[in-house]
Write a protein that holds these residues in place. Structure first.
Motif, PDB file in Angstrom:
ATOM      1  N   GLY A 135       1.002   3.533  -6.565  1.00 14.10           N
ATOM      2  CA  GLY A 135      -0.404   3.191  -6.298  1.00 14.10           C
ATOM      3  C   GLY A 135      -0.955   1.798  -6.815  1.00 14.10           C
ATOM      4  O   GLY A 135      -0.207   0.882  -7.475  1.00 14.10           O
TER       5      GLY A 135
ATOM      6  N   THR B  30      -7.021   2.923  -5.537  1.00 13.10           N
ATOM      7  CA  THR B  30      -7.398   4.133  -5.921  1.00 13.10           C
ATOM      8  C   THR B  30      -6.808   4.884  -6.928  1.00 13.10           C
ATOM      9  O   THR B  30      -7.077   6.137  -7.096  1.00 13.10           O
ATOM     10  CB  THR B  30      -7.942   4.827  -4.903  1.00 13.10           C
TER      11      THR B  30
ATOM     12  N   ARG C 184      -8.901  -0.520   0.605  1.00 12.23           N
ATOM     13  CA  ARG C 184      -7.630  -1.339   0.308  1.00 12.23           C
ATOM     14  C   ARG C 184      -6.524  -0.204  -0.403  1.00 12.23           C
ATOM     15  O   ARG C 184      -5.741  -0.994  -0.818  1.00 12.23           O
ATOM     16  CB  ARG C 184      -7.799  -2.757   0.020  1.00 12.23           C
ATOM     17  N   GLU C 185      -7.058   0.728  -0.747  1.00 11.94           N
ATOM     18  CA  GLU C 185      -6.219   1.759  -1.315  1.00 11.94           C
ATOM     19  C   GLU C 185      -5.988   1.518  -2.742  1.00 11.94           C
ATOM     20  O   GLU C 185      -4.822   1.896  -3.145  1.00 11.94           O
ATOM     21  CB  GLU C 185      -5.093   2.138  -0.481  1.00 11.94           C
TER      22      GLU C 185
ATOM     23  N   MET D 247       0.716  -1.221  -0.019  1.00 12.42           N
ATOM     24  CA  MET D 247      -0.012  -0.014   0.038  1.00 12.42           C
ATOM     25  C   MET D 247       0.734   1.346  -0.176  1.00 12.42           C
ATOM     26  O   MET D 247       0.294   2.429  -0.093  1.00 12.42           O
ATOM     27  CB  MET D 247      -0.913  -0.002   1.181  1.00 12.42           C
TER      28      MET D 247
END
Length: 1011
Positions: A424, A464, A461-462, A419
């Motif tokens: 990302g 994005t 859970r990021e 993460m």
């Protein structure tokens, strides 16, 4: 369990007052003047719009749309001035522009000391409000300021939507809501940075529908020079505007026989001018269409980097150079030709070299630019995810694009150690797919609540950085596409309590529907997508839904019939200008789905009735033929709508699949017929009890094991059978008519009807419902004999009084009066089992703030439950029996073989091991005080692959469910089944307890009676 009260839902809907039907954003438009409003249009005069000539071209272009939208709403065209002065302004203007790019905006900020700190330096943010004395000679203005070019564009389109222009005004012919006057609150609107940085759609599987349509509407019927593709800049300009109106910013272009950068030299220019970031799919590295461009320019060489790296390298160099002037996310990595895995061998080392070489190309293409700042994406699609899990590495500034299984179940999310990557993570999702176990691309078949459940996990859970959804031909996935992009734009607006209100708001905006009518439309679409998600239309067959057990097929048809009739009623109530949009967005998908389901189920009934020697098989054969032809009539209605605007958009075949790939044309299901004038050797009457494929009198392979010399039929009934009765069909066995009677030797037997006439040509059968007056029956087992008698016409008779051939079929009714203690409260066994909808819990216990919570509308039958918040306790898991729990009390009278055991089947969503290989998804289950059993229900598979249970037309994804089966000891009496959370994100839909009589069905038994 937590559930938003209906009054709160109404409050959400009421936020958008005064006919303002914008979705998911703060509302600042109004249609009534007050001391706190700014006039956009009033008294027949529109506020002029000022924009700076040095602003982004895409902002200037969107300003023209903004002016036109005001005209569409009010009939008044505002003056749009491209100027940095205020000399020509005679009334308070609207000033639009981009912070730091627009001289006009920067002057206003300087003159007024306007606080723009909330958007300065932010991605795609905006603020809008009335300011005093913005420019010399202007006492006030409504100022719309974007932090960057798309921030400015979104701000204008946000206002347009609030004024009354749907993003789908062209793509779905949604009429503009008319208002004579339009105002905005002086305090205005604002929006910060989106949840997901890049939010886009992917045109894929676009042949035959989208490509044929575009060829007719945008091309000269020959298409592009190299490829023949019709997807030119005229087509894409309409797409770019739609994406921006939906607050998206990213596109993977059509790829079947198409090449975005080659088909039209203006495609890339206009994408950048509009403000849409371009990319290419998981199999198209470095912005080169693969295999299309490679087949044209690869000089016949193999698409294999291990043997042909020099040519492929140069091919990629040309792609990078072509995209250099434009905003682009570069796809890195490589797949084999034809979107297949690369050849066997040292794939990890080869792929690492490929990525390294691609990075070198970017370094050379963008001299002086740090390559880590150039947006790049590596899509971990299918086997590529396996390479990653097996140890392949890429630079951390490259976004890892996780994917679903092509059926809406995300395979993997970032784990905590992933993460903190600077690049990302993202998600590639599907509303459309071509591949195993079957294509699905005809009509909407994804539940909005499923999309929310999966993509909310991506937020938590990021993952994005980038979201892309495969929308196939785009139509008919309009609403689902908008939700996907809207949720990515601002996930904070939607949660498990209110996600179902999205459709209500959408219906109000698209059709000016009242709150009540919008709720009805929402219910129609929820049931439609539930049915199509339960089993994709392309996967339907004659026996998908049980024809004999639990009245499953007939219940499915009844539900579809109800929503079809409701859609008809609403369609007929709408004004003529709203009907085309409603036709596309609601009426056609509902009607076409109901028609298709009828056809398949009627074909199954035809085959069954033919095997039972029932003359009505011929009626159902005729119905199948009619429904099959009506399927094309519905397609033609779509194609001729609005003088053929959407001709070809429903070209997709969807009937007659033989394997995963689409059939070349629709093919009617096989049907059987009885000879018209052949007598039935068993007599004129056929008697068929519920829950059997057999028929009496005569021999039938389903009447008993031998198939001949079988006893008369028996039916059983207890007080807790959910329907409260059994049916027995009385049917014609041939062309001869007859009269029939039914009677019983016990007074406690009741009938829905006790006699009638059967006319094979007009009334070929009757359904008799048999019930028990339980007040007359003692506890325990009682039996009665029901006699069905037929009196047939003589061959030469002209009246019903001349009769011969008295025929009698006895049916034994076993009435088992079971009694539950008055102190018990819960689910009661009926019909040999207990069926529980997971939302109807007896108790629900939280642990560390995590509670089993309802996902409204999720699943195959009712709603579902899942532990929430899913990242509670830091996303940790629990040991068996220590996590949040949910309990269901039940009472059983029987056990399997009366040996004291029951089988419990827990129906869970086909969620995957998305939290990493060391955190397989699972839950624990137990009965009473027995030690709970951990169930890790998604089988292990080689990284990048699926387990065998996932595949086939009866696998996890085809059935859209995983049945988790466990045996327990539960002697007759009161018990409690308890489910514990182990891992987050498990979704439980139903629990079925088999006490010895649960029958086969697709959806499982109907929910048991609760006392």
């Amino acid at each position: 369990m937590p559930r938003l009260p209906w009054v709160a839902v109404l409050a959400i809907l009421a936020v958008f007052t005064n006919s303002v039907h914008a979705i998911g954003q703060k509302t600042c438009a109004t249609f009534a003047s007050s001391s706190s409003t700014f006039s956009v249009v009033s008294g027949g005069t529109a506020a002029p719009i000022l924009i700076s000539p040095d602003d982004w071209p895409g902002v200037q272009r969107a300003a023209m749309d903004f002016a036109m939208d005001i005209h569409r709403v009010t009939g008044i065209m505002p003056m749009l001035t491209n100027d940095t002065t205020s000399a020509s302004v005679t009334s308070p203007p609207i000033i639009v522009g981009t912070l730091g790019m627009s001289t006009l905006i920067d002057t206003v900020v300087k003159n007024t000391n306007l606080d723009v700190s909330s958007i300065s330096g932010q991605w795609e943010s905006f603020l809008a409000q009335e300011v005093m004395n913005p420019l010399p000679g202007i006492p006030s203005a409504y100022v719309i300021i974007g932090s960057d070019k798309r921030g400015s564009v979104y701000a204008m389109y946000d206002h347009s939507e609030q004024f009354g222009v749907s993003p789908w005004y062209w793509w779905a012919d949604v009429p503009v809501t008319q208002h004579a006057e339009v105002y905005v609150e002086s305090t205005g609107c604002a929006h910060g940075a989106p949840t997901v940085k890049y939010r886009g759609i992917f045109f894929n599987d676009e042949q035959p529908a989208l490509q044929n349509w575009a060829m007719q509407k945008f091309s000269n019927a020959t298409g592009a020079y190299y490829t023949g593709s019709p997807f030119n800049h005229n087509f894409y300009n309409a797409v770019f505007e739609l994406i921006l109106r939906l607050r998206g910013n990213y596109l993977w272009p059509a790829m079947w026989s198409s090449a975005f950068g080659l088909d039209d030299p203006l495609n890339l220019f206009y994408a950048d001018m509009y403000g849409v970031v371009m990319g290419t799919s998981h199999e198209e590295p470095m912005t080169r269409s693969t295999p299309v461009e490679w087949n044209i320019f690869g000089n016949g060489l193999t698409w294999d980097y291990s043997v042909n790296n020099a040519s492929i390298y140069q091919f990629w160099v040309q792609g990078a150079e072509r995209s250099k002037p434009y905003e682009t996310i570069f796809t890195v990595g490589m797949r084999g030709a034809g979107d297949l895995p690369m050849s066997e061998g040292n794939n990890i080392q080869l792929l690492e070299k490929i990525v390294s070489d691609q990075r070198q190309i970017l370094t050379d293409t963008f001299p002086g630019v740090n390559v880590s700042t150039i947006p790049q994406m590596w899509c971990l699609y299918k086997e590529v995810e396996g390479y990653y899990d097996d140890g392949m590495t890429v630079p951390e500034d490259i976004t890892l694009m996780w994917t679903d299984d092509n059926w809406g179940n995300i395979r993997r999310f970032p784990v905590p150690s992933e993460m903190n990557r600077t690049g990302g993570a993202g998600v590639y999702y599907h509303y459309d797919y071509v591949g195993t176990p079957r294509d699905f691309k005809w009509i909407m078949s994804s539940q909005l609540t499923k999309t929310f459940e999966q993509m909310s996990l991506a937020v938590e859970r990021e993952a994005t950085r980038i979201w892309i959804v495969n929308v196939g031909d785009l139509k008919p996935y309009e609403m689902e596409t908008e939700f996907f992009l809207s949720y990515g734009y601002d996930s904070s607006v939607w949660n498990y309590d209110n996600v179902d209100s999205f459709v209500n708001l959408w219906a109000q905006r698209e059709f000016d529907a009242s709150v009540d009518q919008a709720a009805q439309i929402s219910g129609i679409l929820a049931n439609l997508t539930r049915f199509n998600m339960n089993r994709k239309p392309e996967l339907l067959n004659t026996t998908a839904y049980s024809l004999i057990n639990y009245r499953e097929a007939s219940n499915v048809l009844y539900e579809l019939k109800c929503i079809s009739e409701a859609a008809n009623e609403i369609y007929n109530s709408l004004s003529a200008d709203k009907q085309p949009a409603f036709f596309q967005l609601v009426w056609h998908p509902v009607t076409a789905t109901y028609n298709l389901a009828q056809m398949w189920i009627y074909a199954g009934i035809n085959n069954l009735y033919a095997s039972q020697a029932r003359y009505s098989a011929n009626y159902y054969a005729d119905q199948v033929q009619s429904l099959f032809e009506y399927d094309y009539e519905l397609e033609n209605q779509y194609h001729t709508l609005l003088d053929g605007k959407w001709d070809h958009m429903m070209d997709q075949t969807h009937i007659g699949y033989a394997y995963w790939q689409q059939p070349m044309t629709n093919t009617m299901p096989a049907v059987s017929r009885l000879q018209t004038y052949k007598k039935n050797i068993a007599g004129v009457m056929r008697v068929v009890p519920e829950n059997t494929m057999g028929a009496w009198p005569g021999d039938d392979q389903y009447n008993c094991a031998n198939g001949y010399g079988c006893p008369n039929p028996t039916i059983t009934l207890d007080p807790y059978v959910p329907y409260g009765n059994r049916y027995i069909d009385v049917a014609a066995g041939g062309y001869e008519g007859f009269t029939w009677t039914a009677n019983a030797n016990s007074s406690w037997v009741t009938f829905s009807e006790t006699g009638g006439s059967i006319d094979p040509s007009s009334n070929p059968e009757a359904r008799v419902y048999v019930s028990v007056d339980w007040a007359q029956v003692p506890a325990g087992v009682s039996t009665a004999i029901i006699n069905f008698n037929a009196t047939a016409l003589d061959a030469t008779a002209t009246t019903w009084n001349n009769v011969t051939n008295l025929l009698n079929v006895p049916v034994t009714l076993v009435a088992n009066k079971t009694v539950v203690p008055s102190s018990f409260h819960g689910f009661v066994e009926g019909d040999g089992g207990i069926s529980i909808q997971a939302i109807h819990a007896s108790r629900n216990t939280s642990v560390e703030g995590i509670t089993w919570t309802q996902l409204v509308g999720f699943g195959r039958t009712a709603s579902a439950v899942t532990p929430w918040p899913r990242m509670g306790a830091g996303g940790a898991n629990f040991s068996v029996g220590t996590g949040p729990s949910i309990e269901y009390d039940f009472y059983n009278f029987n056990t399997i073989g009366q040996a004291g055991n029951v089988t419990i089947t827990t129906y869970v969503a086909p969620s995957m091991n998305s939290y990493g290989l060391d955190r397989p998804i699972g839950f624990a289950i137990g009965v009473d005080n027995e030690t709970p059993v951990a169930k890790y229900f998604f089988p292990y598979a080689v990284p990048g692959a699926m387990p065998p249970q996932w595949d086939t037309t009866d696998g996890f994804v085809a059935d859209n469910i995983i049945q988790v089966i466990q045996n327990f000891t539960a002697p007759p009496g009161a018990h409690t089944v308890k489910i514990w959370m182990i891992e987050p994100a498990v979704v439980v839909q139903n629990i079925v307890i088999n006490t010895g009589g649960v029958m086969l069905s697709y959806l499982g038994p109907p929910e048991s009676i609760i006392v």
